[in-house]
Scaffold this motif. Structure first.
Motif, PDB file in Angstrom:
ATOM      1  N   ALA B  44       0.812  -1.222   0.000  1.00  0.00           N
ATOM      2  CA  ALA B  44       0.000   0.000   0.000  1.00  0.00           C
ATOM      3  C   ALA B  44       0.844   1.270   0.000  1.00  0.00           C
ATOM      4  CB  ALA B  44      -0.922  -0.001   1.206  1.00  0.00           C
ATOM      5  N   LEU B  46       2.393   2.270   2.839  1.00  0.00           N
ATOM      6  CA  LEU B  46       2.404   2.787   4.212  1.00  0.00           C
ATOM      7  C   LEU B  46       3.719   2.424   4.903  1.00  0.00           C
ATOM      8  CD1 LEU B  46      -1.249   1.905   5.287  1.00  0.00           C
ATOM      9  CD2 LEU B  46      -0.351   4.144   4.667  1.00  0.00           C
ATOM     10  N   PRO B  71       3.338   7.556  -4.349  1.00  0.00           N
ATOM     11  CA  PRO B  71       2.698   7.816  -3.064  1.00  0.00           C
ATOM     12  C   PRO B  71       1.396   7.022  -2.879  1.00  0.00           C
ATOM     13  CG  PRO B  71       2.557   9.738  -4.511  1.00  0.00           C
ATOM     14  CD  PRO B  71       3.462   8.764  -5.170  1.00  0.00           C
ATOM     15  N   VAL B  72       1.090   6.788  -1.615  1.00  0.00           N
ATOM     16  CA  VAL B  72      -0.083   5.989  -1.220  1.00  0.00           C
ATOM     17  C   VAL B  72      -1.317   6.328  -2.054  1.00  0.00           C
ATOM     18  CG1 VAL B  72      -1.622   5.487   0.698  1.00  0.00           C
ATOM     19  CG2 VAL B  72       0.787   5.926   1.138  1.00  0.00           C
ATOM     20  N   GLN B  73      -1.601   7.638  -2.177  1.00  0.00           N
ATOM     21  CA  GLN B  73      -2.876   8.047  -2.778  1.00  0.00           C
ATOM     22  C   GLN B  73      -2.941   7.770  -4.277  1.00  0.00           C
ATOM     23  OE1 GLN B  73      -0.682  10.050  -1.267  1.00  0.00           O
ATOM     24  NE2 GLN B  73      -0.530  12.076  -2.192  1.00  0.00           N
ATOM     25  N   ILE B  77      -5.379   1.557  -4.317  1.00  0.00           N
ATOM     26  CA  ILE B  77      -5.509   0.397  -3.447  1.00  0.00           C
ATOM     27  C   ILE B  77      -6.746   0.525  -2.572  1.00  0.00           C
ATOM     28  CG2 ILE B  77      -4.488  -0.610  -1.359  1.00  0.00           C
ATOM     29  CD1 ILE B  77      -1.792  -0.227  -2.863  1.00  0.00           C
ATOM     30  N   TYR B  79      -8.101  -0.574   0.808  1.00  0.00           N
ATOM     31  CA  TYR B  79      -7.517  -1.141   2.030  1.00  0.00           C
ATOM     32  C   TYR B  79      -8.588  -1.127   3.114  1.00  0.00           C
ATOM     33  CZ  TYR B  79      -3.374  -2.167   4.955  1.00  0.00           C
ATOM     34  OH  TYR B  79      -2.432  -2.765   5.745  1.00  0.00           O
ATOM     35  N   GLY B  99     -13.949   8.515  -1.481  1.00  0.00           N
ATOM     36  CA  GLY B  99     -12.904   8.231  -2.480  1.00  0.00           C
ATOM     37  C   GLY B  99     -13.446   7.958  -3.870  1.00  0.00           C
ATOM     38  N   ALA B 141     -13.923   1.315   0.221  1.00  0.00           N
ATOM     39  CA  ALA B 141     -12.739   0.907  -0.535  1.00  0.00           C
ATOM     40  C   ALA B 141     -13.124   0.542  -1.970  1.00  0.00           C
ATOM     41  CB  ALA B 141     -12.066  -0.273   0.155  1.00  0.00           C
ATOM     42  N   SER B 144     -13.681   3.419  -4.447  1.00  0.00           N
ATOM     43  CA  SER B 144     -12.530   4.178  -4.922  1.00  0.00           C
ATOM     44  C   SER B 144     -11.905   3.495  -6.147  1.00  0.00           C
ATOM     45  CB  SER B 144     -11.506   4.365  -3.801  1.00  0.00           C
ATOM     46  OG  SER B 144     -10.889   3.138  -3.500  1.00  0.00           O
TER      47      SER B 144
END
Lengths: 235, 358
Positions: B44, B46, B71-73, B77, B79, B99, B141, B144
């Protein structure tokens, strides 16, 4: 006697109004900066963090007169920065309304930062992770998740800063002076009245007003925090 | 597909994982602190591995050598955390919409009806049940439009009864969206209700990644399963129902000659022909050399022992009854009854010992 107690003269009204104005501008400028600083300190670990924290908190523990004197050194007409501002914008920083606001900002900033930071630290950073995993940028996450969740702390910090600004005396009198109608806020007016014999009633009048303003501010803040807490109770 | 090849340093140990995860549900099983969550966090974004690379659906999202770290965003994903992590200051509806992408593979209404969230849209996260919270997190989730779904212990914050309310939803989602779904859990029966495809992690290393039934033959996997009783998970179809006797008759593919299993779940309305998975613990099954006549046990299935795996004081008998059943018996019984490969046996289990996931 009672009638006399509530008959304000122009100078007194001006002092009250000026105090509120200084406190308002102080909160307006200090709050956004304090939110950023509080968030930054709550979320980051870095070398020299303790020094930055000490610098921010210094005005909280230093005698306000010292703060005022240092401000005079930094922003006064003879200082590099002060003379630059005067030459460029034609604004004299020291001994002016701006000076009263600047002095207030410096002494109330650490209080607001403390409050914001504690609120930010209370937020489960997992919620910020969750936001980013849903595709939100760091900035969107800050405004949509961090700030709303820290709002009770931000509001109470703002009120604390506002109240601290209302009570500011030492730094103001040193850096902004005691100029009626320009820098003479409530505490300075009270102090000035105390110096003159026969002004006991006027002094009492301003003292009472000062108490009332502080009381209202604190009550509003307490009520608001309670309301917010019940709204975001639970998970 | 998720392609992971990473080295991640943790305080007490390091994680070396080189695996590929394909579309469908993969269960990631291991003890707490074995590195399961670290694996999900690395995928992810993180957590950042020290070395290696990670690709999601052929898109490289991390590569230590090439200094790629999306980056995460931007990793797309989905999650789902153990505690749901719903935003407490927003309604369920706002949480779900947080999202949403313009081009979403599933619409808001589809997700709401799929996860049965219609009645709680206006509620706050603090006022709904744990199961509803997890379903909301799942829906959020999904909306998104993720390329992959990662679920970190999605059932542990939910009590046992409520888990039954989430598992079917996960299976529904799995049928609806064809993406890799990784589910982390330390509870084997829960995982088996979702999938037979398991990836076993022990102290930062993958010790097995295969079909559950194949893993039973691996000594490393068996060590990891530890003292847990081995769960049989069998895909079945509803053959017919007998509400009066409180029984549902199932078979492996609906044909007359196939093995029938009875179970008492007839208060739930199944449809004839409906596919479901049943679970029987290996120590809830007894072996007999003959069919018993005067007995309350409803299920007696005839089969042949295909393998005997010693397991300390007990033995695991793999019995072919038309499908594979794992039966755990004491080594003493095994010896006394002369159980060996090729022996013909009857597998006996009560209908109440069967658990069903739809």
């Amino acid at each position: 006697m009672l009638n006399e107690l509530f008959s304000f003269n122009n100078a007194e009204v001006e002092a009250i109004w000026l105090s509120l104005k200084v406190a308002f501008y102080c909160s307006l400028i200090a709050l956004p900066l304090a939110i950023l600083a509080g968030y930054f300190l709550a979320r980051n670990e870095f070398r020299g963090k303790a020094i930055i924290e000490s610098l921010i908190h210094l005005p909280l523990v230093m005698p306000p007169v010292t703060t005022g004197y240092l401000l005079l050194l930094a922003f006064g007409s003879n200082s590099w920065f002060g003379s630059w501002v005067f030459e460029t914008f034609g604004i004299r920083l020291a001994f002016s309304f701006q000076a009263a606001v600047i002095a207030s900002i410096f002494v109330s900033f650490p209080l607001i930062v403390r409050s914001v930071r504690t609120a930010m630290e209370m937020i489960d950073t997992g919620l910020e992770d969750a936001s980013r995993l849903l595709g939100a940028s760091r900035i969107k996450t800050f405004f949509k998740i961090s700030v709303p969740l820290a709002l009770p702390g931000i509001i109470s910090g703002g009120i604390l800063g506002f109240a601290r600004s209302l009570g500011e005396f030492g730094a103001t009198i040193t850096f902004a002076g005691n100029i009626e109608g320009e820098t003479q806020t409530l505490p300075l007016a009270i102090y000035a009245k105390m110096q003159v014999p026969g002004q006991e009633l006027g002094t009492l009048r301003l003292v009472l007003i000062s108490v009332v303003i502080s009381f209202v501010a604190m009550t509003l803040s307490e009520w608001y925090i309670k309301k917010m807490k019940s709204k975001t109770a639970g998970l | 597909m998720i392609d992971v090849n990473i080295i991640l340093q943790r305080n007490n140990f390091d994680i070396h994982i080189k695996e590929q995860f394909h579309a469908g549900i993969t269960g990631i099983f291991g003890a707490s602190g074995s590195g399961k969550t670290s694996l999900l966090q690395s995928i992810a974004g993180l957590a950042n591995p020290q070395k290696g690379s990670i690709s999601i659906q052929d898109r490289e999202v991390f590569n230590a050598e090439k200094k790629i770290n999306i980056p995460v965003q931007k990793r797309k994903i989905g999650y789902v955390f153990q505690e749901g992590r719903l935003f407490p200051h927003m309604s369920i509806e706002k949480n779900l919409l947080y999202g949403v992408k313009e081009k979403s593979s599933l619409t808001f209404n589809e997700v709401v009806s799929l996860l049965n969230l219609n009645d709680i849209l206006k509620s706050r996260p603090s006022t709904i049940s744990g199961g509803e919270r997890q379903r909301t997190a799942l829906g959020r989730a999904l909306l998104s439009s993720p390329d992959i779904l990662l679920l970190d212990e999605p059932f542990s914050a939910v009590d046992v009864q409520l888990r039954a309310q989430i598992l079917p939803f996960l299976l529904k989602i799995h049928r609806k969206v064809n993406i890799p779904i990784l589910v982390v859990s330390h509870d084997l029966p829960d995982l088996l209700k979702l999938t037979d495809k398991l990836c076993l992690i022990d102290q930062g290393r993958v010790v097995g990644h295969d079909d559950y039934h194949k893993l039973l033959r691996s000594a490393k996997a068996m060590r990891l399963f530890g003292k847990n009783s081995i769960m049989n998970s069998i895909g079945m179809k509803v053959k017919n129902m007998d509400p009066e006797k409180g029984l549902t008759i199932l078979s492996t593919n609906g044909d007359e000659n196939n093995v029938k299993v009875r179970c008492e779940k007839s208060q739930l309305t199944y449809q004839v022909g409906e596919a479901l998975k049943i679970f029987i613990s290996s120590d809830d099954i007894a072996l007999s050399k003959e069919k018993l006549t005067e007995v309350t046990i409803q299920n007696q299935l005839k089969g042949k022992i295909t393998e005997i795996i010693p397991r300390g004081a007990t033995s695991l008998c793999l019995v072919d009854v038309g499908f594979q059943l794992v039966v755990e018996i004491t080594a003493e019984s095994s010896h006394r009854m002369h159980m060996e490969k090729g022996s013909e046996v009857w597998c006996l289990f009560k209908s109440v010992a069967i658990d069903v996931a739809g």
